[in-house]
Design an enzyme around this catalytic site. Structure first.
Site, PDB file in Angstrom:
ATOM      1  N   ASP A 321       2.567  -5.884   1.680  1.00  0.00           N
ATOM      2  CA  ASP A 321       3.636  -5.489   2.583  1.00  0.00           C
ATOM      3  C   ASP A 321       4.840  -6.386   2.365  1.00  0.00           C
ATOM      4  O   ASP A 321       4.723  -7.483   1.831  1.00  0.00           O
ATOM      5  CB  ASP A 321       3.180  -5.614   4.049  1.00  0.00           C
ATOM      6  N   TYR A 464      -7.518  -3.478   5.062  1.00  0.00           N
ATOM      7  CA  TYR A 464      -6.339  -3.798   5.872  1.00  0.00           C
ATOM      8  C   TYR A 464      -6.590  -5.154   6.523  1.00  0.00           C
ATOM      9  O   TYR A 464      -7.361  -5.258   7.470  1.00  0.00           O
ATOM     10  CB  TYR A 464      -6.112  -2.733   6.944  1.00  0.00           C
TER      11      TYR A 464
END
Lengths: 497, 229
Positions: A321, A464
């Site tokens: 990210d 995640y």
């Protein structure tokens, strides 16, 4: 391959100098003369009357024409053969017209006549002249040349015309002894011929051999606008009137696009991302840039000018990210440089590395850069699925950290977890439960704090991490808060990076 | 053919060159140490004492918090947490680009009457009227089978002792999921209604959002209204 083609002779001499070219041309003509004299006169006469160009006549006899001398010389030789005595049976006016007019078979391709991109008719004296314009184009574009591969594409109607003329010859002269000899020799198509004519001069001009190479010269012959409409009619006429002269003497020439390009080169390496405001790839939503830059742009914009390519594509083994740093080992990436003019040397690759690493802001660093071939793709794909990733997260926990917690955490090995699609990405991903593996975890205490700690963890690719830590609306307890996340290692041993 | 073989050899050579020769092992080890040092320096916070005593929660950082006080009935205060991801509203000139979908987490605000009741919530029932909200299986990127809900559509009934409270959707949109864990563990509503005790996740149409937003109040307005500090 016919051994008495003129090209063979020319190749044997060093003809880099103009005087050598002339001597090569002389030698070429002498040999050609010998070859042409063996041709029987009726078919030569017949083909000339059909408006077939001298180069095509040679080709139909299984021979090659000259690369360096003017085609008019060849024509006069053929006329001599056709008419026994030069220009007695055939009026001179017709001779010249058949020399200048466009060939009814190759549509000017082997006469080196074509329409260029500006729609103007270009007429080259000989194959060498066409080669020179290709050479100049490549030089103008600044290609570093270590070899070349010639690609020629020819419109299909020319192949059909070629077949038609061969069929007509077979019908007319099929029983003759000389015709059977021709049949035994290799058939030379228009495409083979144009390739052979210009390959040798190109090798001389560039000073390199042709063969498998990343540098490509592409000649695309296509029917010009005028031809397109006439196309079908011409072929029909040729088929119908095989023995009679095609009625339209002024066949149109082909449109020729000459392109030089190089197949992509790949620069492989690892990158480190130190900023939480730099995305991996260019990220623009509705003309608004997200983050201050991207790894893609920082690396690509440095490498592209050094290779002088048209464009670049960025590929990485996985991604993080925008607010996650990539530290430690760095992440493998591949930069695909399209149409590079220059092949970077080992030294210049080092320069690129230094250039990126000394950029202002030091947002991104690269290492272990090297130029690789496209086989690296398979490895990259393979590596993506099997790799493990290592992370470090700065975590806050709602109670005081105890030694027991440290032990519990570090005792966990290859724990299977189920993750629902996080709320964060639910808007674009399918709602599913996915099984992932947490390989190991360790807690690193931070001196001066009892609730903050560094969580080191190694997980299967695709886990995640943020959600694993904060629980995504409740999947773990006691609750923790993740403040920062960094990727510290991307394993990919097979890539030898 | 010969060229291909040579190319193969070249590659092997270049690969073996990358492997450090033995005499350079120390240098490599030193480089690794340097890398580790750098990594440690970067990972640790610059100043531990500057870290907040308790950091903002994931809800505070990732969501914009809206409230629907007294929704359809006095004391029925609900929250609508809108996730900040993918919420870029298109104002550009390109008509082709659709604004991205954005999710709302629906739940009970701390001032909801059901939470104020003695003993708190004791059970949650998603089986309301004709259909059981927990039976819908939404699948795929395009969220097939997602039911379209109106603000007054009932999500579930929460019971506190004898009393039952109707909990509604508050926003117009597609129901993506309800929090099934409340069926087994209704107590999550009492302990952490704003996280593990959420009721449902709803995806409003981006074009509907401005109107929905008007019907809600912000966190600050809600605090003022309920006189919370």
């Amino acid at each position: 391959m016919p051994s008495n083609g003129a090209g063979d002779v020319a190749a044997s001499g060093d003809i880099n100098q103009p005087e050598n070219v002339t001597s090569a041309a002389d030698e070429e003509l002498r040999l050609l003369d010998e070859v042409v004299r063996t041709f029987p006169s009726p078919p030569v006469r017949h083909l000339l009357s059909l408006g077939v160009c001298p180069q095509c006549i040679l080709r139909l006899f299984g021979k090659y024409g000259p690369s360096y001398s003017s085609l008019s010389r060849l024509l006069s030789m053929l006329l001599e053969v056709a008419g026994d005595q030069p220009s007695s049976n055939y009026p001179t006016s017709q001779c010249t017209s058949s020399g200048d007019s466009i060939c009814s078979v190759c549509c000017g391709i082997l006469q080196f006549i074509y329409m260029d991109e500006k729609q103007t008719m270009v007429r080259k004296e000989c194959a060498n002249d066409l080669a020179v314009s290709i050479y100049e184009l490549a030089k103008k574009e600044g290609y570093q040349i270590d070899g070349f591969c010639l690609e020629v594409s020819i419109p299909s109607f020319i192949v059909e015309k070629d077949n038609a003329i061969r069929l007509s010859m077979k019908e007319k002269y099929g029983s003759e002894v000389w015709f059977k000899e021709i049949l035994q020799s290799e058939t030379i198509s228009v495409k083979d011929a144009i390739k052979l004519y210009i390959t040798e001069p190109l090798e001389t001009l560039f000073g390199v051999k042709s063969g498998p190479s990343s540098f490509r010269i592409r000649l695309t012959y296509s029917s010009s606008e005028l031809l397109k409409s006439q196309n079908d009619a011409v072929i029909k006429k040729c088929a119908e009137a095989q023995s009679s002269r095609p009625s339209d003497g002024k066949a149109s020439v082909c449109f020729l696009a000459i392109q030089c390009y190089r197949t992509p080169i790949y620069v492989l390496g690892r990158y480190l991302k130190y900023s939480r405001n730099v995305s991996q790839t260019r990220w623009i939503i509705d003309d608004e840039r997200m983050g201050e830059s991207s790894v893609e742009e920082i690396t690509g914009d440095s490498v592209l000018p050094l290779c002088r390519g048209d464009n670049y594509k960025f590929h990485a083994a996985g991604r993080e990210d925008i607010d996650v740093r990539m530290l430690g080992s760095g992440r493998p990436f591949l930069l695909e440089i399209q149409n590079p003019r220059i092949l970077p040397s080992e030294l210049s690759v080092k320069e690129i590395e230094e250039k990126v690493n000394s950029l202002r802001g030091k947002l991104v660093k690269v290492k272990n850069l090297k130029v690789v071939d496209d086989q690296v793709w398979a490895l990259m794909r393979e590596g993506e699925a099997e790799k493990q990733k290592q992370y470090a997260a700065l975590v806050w926990i709602s109670h005081e950290l105890k030694d027991k917690d440290l032990q519990i955490i570090s005792s966990i090995k290859d724990m299977k977890i189920l993750q629902k699609t996080p709320v964060r990405v639910l808007h674009r991903r399918s709602p599913l439960e996915r099984e992932k593996i947490i390989h190991w975890m360790t807690i690193e205490k931070i001196t001066g704090s009892t609730q903050y700690f560094l969580l080191h963890l190694c997980t299967q690719a695709g886990t995640y991490i943020k959600e694993f830590v904060h629980g995504d609306l409740g999947r773990t307890y006691p609750r923790a808060e993740i403040l920062q996340l960094d990727v510290t290692d991307v394993k990919m041993d097979r890539m030898n990076l | 053919m010969g060229d291909a073989v040579r190319a193969e050899d070249d590659r092997h050579q270049s690969l073996s060159e990358d492997k450090p020769p033995h005499e350079d092992e120390n240098a490599v080890a030193a480089e690794n140490d340097e890398q580790d040092d750098e990594l440690r320096r970067l990972l640790l916070p610059d100043d531990v004492s500057s870290l907040p005593l308790s950091p903002p929660s994931v809800v505070e950082t990732n969501f914009v918090r809206y409230y629907a006080p007294d929704f359809m009935k006095p004391g029925h205060d609900q929250y609508v947490y809108r996730h900040a991801n993918g919420c870029v509203i298109s104002i550009s000139s390109s008509f082709l680009r659709l604004p991205l979908n954005c999710l709302c987490v629906i739940g009970l605000a701390p001032t909801h009457v059901a939470l104020q009741a003695e003993g708190g919530v004791t059970s949650v029932d998603f089986n309301v009227g004709k259909s059981d909200r927990s039976e819908f299986k939404v699948t795929g990127k395009r969220k097939k089978n997602a039911q379209h809900f109106q603000p007054n559509s009932i999500l579930c009934n929460a019971a506190s002792g004898e009393a039952t409270y109707t909990i509604r959707c508050c926003v117009k949109g597609s129901l993506l999921e309800v929090n099934n864990r409340l069926i087994q563990n209704a107590g999550l509503l009492n302990t952490s209604a704003d996280r593990e005790g959420y009721i449902a996740i709803v995806m409003p149409k981006p074009t509907d959002w401005p109107k929905i937003k008007e019907s809600l109040v912000t966190f600050d307005e809600y605090k003022k209204l309920r006189k919370l500090s």
